[in-house]
Design a protein around this motif. Sequence first.
Motif, PDB file in Angstrom:
ATOM      1  N   MET A   1       1.026  -1.047  -0.137  1.00 36.00           N
ATOM      2  CA  MET A   1      -0.164   0.030   0.134  1.00 36.00           C
ATOM      3  C   MET A   1       0.931   1.227  -0.037  1.00 36.00           C
ATOM      4  O   MET A   1       0.445   2.195  -0.687  1.00 36.00           O
ATOM      5  CB  MET A   1      -0.777   0.082   1.069  1.00 36.00           C
ATOM      6  N   GLN A   2       1.840   1.205   0.822  1.00 39.46           N
ATOM      7  CA  GLN A   2       2.857   2.307   0.862  1.00 39.46           C
ATOM      8  C   GLN A   2       3.429   2.666  -0.664  1.00 39.46           C
ATOM      9  O   GLN A   2       3.833   3.960  -0.734  1.00 39.46           O
ATOM     10  CB  GLN A   2       3.820   2.042   2.109  1.00 39.46           C
ATOM     11  N   GLU A   3       3.762   1.626  -1.382  1.00 42.57           N
ATOM     12  CA  GLU A   3       4.374   1.660  -2.431  1.00 42.57           C
ATOM     13  C   GLU A   3       3.668   2.474  -3.463  1.00 42.57           C
ATOM     14  O   GLU A   3       4.187   3.206  -4.347  1.00 42.57           O
ATOM     15  CB  GLU A   3       5.045   0.459  -3.041  1.00 42.57           C
ATOM     16  N   MET A   4       2.252   2.376  -3.390  1.00 41.88           N
ATOM     17  CA  MET A   4       1.535   3.013  -4.316  1.00 41.88           C
ATOM     18  C   MET A   4       1.314   4.437  -4.146  1.00 41.88           C
ATOM     19  O   MET A   4       1.145   5.332  -5.199  1.00 41.88           O
ATOM     20  CB  MET A   4       0.193   2.552  -3.828  1.00 41.88           C
ATOM     21  N   PHE A   5       1.501   4.967  -2.938  1.00 34.17           N
ATOM     22  CA  PHE A   5       1.512   6.429  -2.497  1.00 34.17           C
ATOM     23  C   PHE A   5       2.943   6.982  -2.722  1.00 34.17           C
ATOM     24  O   PHE A   5       3.059   8.265  -2.463  1.00 34.17           O
ATOM     25  CB  PHE A   5       0.848   6.761  -1.184  1.00 34.17           C
ATOM     26  N   GLU A   6       4.023   6.219  -2.993  1.00 35.40           N
ATOM     27  CA  GLU A   6       5.456   6.559  -2.878  1.00 35.40           C
ATOM     28  C   GLU A   6       5.600   8.052  -3.387  1.00 35.40           C
ATOM     29  O   GLU A   6       6.282   8.998  -3.356  1.00 35.40           O
ATOM     30  CB  GLU A   6       6.286   5.578  -2.792  1.00 35.40           C
ATOM     31  N   GLY A   7       5.416   7.946  -4.963  1.00 41.23           N
ATOM     32  CA  GLY A   7       5.856   8.949  -5.717  1.00 41.23           C
ATOM     33  C   GLY A   7       4.715  10.049  -6.142  1.00 41.23           C
ATOM     34  O   GLY A   7       5.016  10.934  -6.981  1.00 41.23           O
ATOM     35  N   LEU A   8       3.758  10.012  -5.282  1.00 39.67           N
ATOM     36  CA  LEU A   8       2.871  10.901  -5.475  1.00 39.67           C
ATOM     37  C   LEU A   8       2.841  12.185  -4.597  1.00 39.67           C
ATOM     38  O   LEU A   8       3.724  12.003  -3.564  1.00 39.67           O
ATOM     39  CB  LEU A   8       1.265  10.607  -5.194  1.00 39.67           C
ATOM     40  N   PRO A   9       2.336  13.326  -4.892  1.00 40.74           N
ATOM     41  CA  PRO A   9       2.395  14.532  -4.093  1.00 40.74           C
ATOM     42  C   PRO A   9       1.649  14.508  -2.899  1.00 40.74           C
ATOM     43  O   PRO A   9       0.814  13.685  -2.785  1.00 40.74           O
ATOM     44  CB  PRO A   9       1.935  15.651  -5.034  1.00 40.74           C
ATOM     45  N   TRP A  10       2.279  15.319  -2.109  1.00 41.73           N
ATOM     46  CA  TRP A  10       1.738  15.298  -0.630  1.00 41.73           C
ATOM     47  C   TRP A  10      -0.043  15.535  -0.629  1.00 41.73           C
ATOM     48  O   TRP A  10      -0.781  14.733   0.166  1.00 41.73           O
ATOM     49  CB  TRP A  10       2.170  16.393   0.232  1.00 41.73           C
ATOM     50  N   TRP A  11      -0.548  16.390  -1.671  1.00 39.49           N
ATOM     51  CA  TRP A  11      -1.969  16.815  -1.407  1.00 39.49           C
ATOM     52  C   TRP A  11      -2.636  15.563  -1.806  1.00 39.49           C
ATOM     53  O   TRP A  11      -4.044  15.482  -1.692  1.00 39.49           O
ATOM     54  CB  TRP A  11      -2.073  17.917  -2.268  1.00 39.49           C
ATOM     55  N   VAL A  12      -2.205  14.947  -2.809  1.00 38.64           N
ATOM     56  CA  VAL A  12      -2.936  13.567  -3.111  1.00 38.64           C
ATOM     57  C   VAL A  12      -3.147  12.676  -1.814  1.00 38.64           C
ATOM     58  O   VAL A  12      -4.225  12.195  -1.656  1.00 38.64           O
ATOM     59  CB  VAL A  12      -2.333  12.757  -4.267  1.00 38.64           C
ATOM     60  N   LYS A  13      -2.173  12.452  -1.222  1.00 43.13           N
ATOM     61  CA  LYS A  13      -2.279  11.589   0.059  1.00 43.13           C
ATOM     62  C   LYS A  13      -3.317  12.301   1.048  1.00 43.13           C
ATOM     63  O   LYS A  13      -3.892  11.461   1.860  1.00 43.13           O
ATOM     64  CB  LYS A  13      -1.214  11.393   0.817  1.00 43.13           C
ATOM     65  N   TRP A  14      -3.160  13.540   1.202  1.00 43.07           N
ATOM     66  CA  TRP A  14      -3.624  14.092   2.670  1.00 43.07           C
ATOM     67  C   TRP A  14      -4.926  14.969   2.469  1.00 43.07           C
ATOM     68  O   TRP A  14      -5.636  15.368   3.048  1.00 43.07           O
ATOM     69  CB  TRP A  14      -2.756  15.007   3.211  1.00 43.07           C
ATOM     70  N   VAL A  15      -5.367  15.120   1.106  1.00 43.16           N
ATOM     71  CA  VAL A  15      -6.340  15.932   0.465  1.00 43.16           C
ATOM     72  C   VAL A  15      -7.187  15.209  -0.325  1.00 43.16           C
ATOM     73  O   VAL A  15      -8.505  14.813  -0.083  1.00 43.16           O
ATOM     74  CB  VAL A  15      -5.980  17.467  -0.007  1.00 43.16           C
ATOM     75  N   ALA A  16      -6.750  14.509  -1.570  1.00 43.06           N
ATOM     76  CA  ALA A  16      -7.637  14.090  -2.266  1.00 43.06           C
ATOM     77  C   ALA A  16      -8.134  12.585  -1.856  1.00 43.06           C
ATOM     78  O   ALA A  16      -9.453  12.451  -2.125  1.00 43.06           O
ATOM     79  CB  ALA A  16      -7.040  13.825  -3.644  1.00 43.06           C
ATOM     80  N   VAL A  17      -7.450  11.762  -1.188  1.00 46.93           N
ATOM     81  CA  VAL A  17      -7.731  10.558  -0.959  1.00 46.93           C
ATOM     82  C   VAL A  17      -8.880  10.735   0.170  1.00 46.93           C
ATOM     83  O   VAL A  17      -9.998  10.012   0.194  1.00 46.93           O
ATOM     84  CB  VAL A  17      -6.641   9.588  -0.497  1.00 46.93           C
ATOM     85  N   PRO A  18      -8.759  11.430   1.211  1.00 46.62           N
ATOM     86  CA  PRO A  18      -9.687  11.688   2.207  1.00 46.62           C
ATOM     87  C   PRO A  18     -11.034  12.120   1.584  1.00 46.62           C
ATOM     88  O   PRO A  18     -12.133  12.151   2.050  1.00 46.62           O
ATOM     89  CB  PRO A  18      -9.005  12.371   3.210  1.00 46.62           C
ATOM     90  N   ALA A  19     -10.848  12.851   0.678  1.00 51.06           N
ATOM     91  CA  ALA A  19     -11.999  13.787  -0.174  1.00 51.06           C
ATOM     92  C   ALA A  19     -12.662  12.701  -0.791  1.00 51.06           C
ATOM     93  O   ALA A  19     -14.234  12.617  -0.725  1.00 51.06           O
ATOM     94  CB  ALA A  19     -11.720  14.881  -0.843  1.00 51.06           C
ATOM     95  N   ILE A  20     -12.074  12.121  -1.384  1.00 51.32           N
ATOM     96  CA  ILE A  20     -12.778  10.842  -2.394  1.00 51.32           C
ATOM     97  C   ILE A  20     -13.467   9.762  -1.114  1.00 51.32           C
ATOM     98  O   ILE A  20     -14.441   9.269  -1.623  1.00 51.32           O
ATOM     99  CB  ILE A  20     -11.877  10.030  -3.010  1.00 51.32           C
ATOM    100  N   ALA A  21     -12.721   9.454  -0.043  1.00 45.31           N
ATOM    101  CA  ALA A  21     -13.402   8.563   0.914  1.00 45.31           C
ATOM    102  C   ALA A  21     -14.751   9.061   1.634  1.00 45.31           C
ATOM    103  O   ALA A  21     -15.461   8.522   1.617  1.00 45.31           O
ATOM    104  CB  ALA A  21     -12.343   8.279   1.878  1.00 45.31           C
TER     105      ALA A  21
END
Length: 70
Positions: A1-21
């Motif tokens: 799971m961690q490898e999937m988010f490794e190369g992405l910007p911070w806003w994808v992990k902390w803004v976009a993913v929780p917003a989609i959830a």
Amino acid sequence: MQEMFEGLPWWVKWVAVPAIALFVFGGLIFSLLGFVIALLFKVLIFAALVGGLIYVVRKFMSSSSSRSDW
């Protein structure tokens, strides 16, 4: 799971993913939250009513036992 988010910007992990959830599971989350709040409110009402009943009964019992003119 961690490898999937490794190369992405911070806003994808902390803004976009929780917003989609929240978008996908928002109805479920809010209905569960509403149920818990309603349950807590009913428990508080129940405790207040039982406490009031005990207070009234004890007050009535102490005033009726003090009277000896029955």
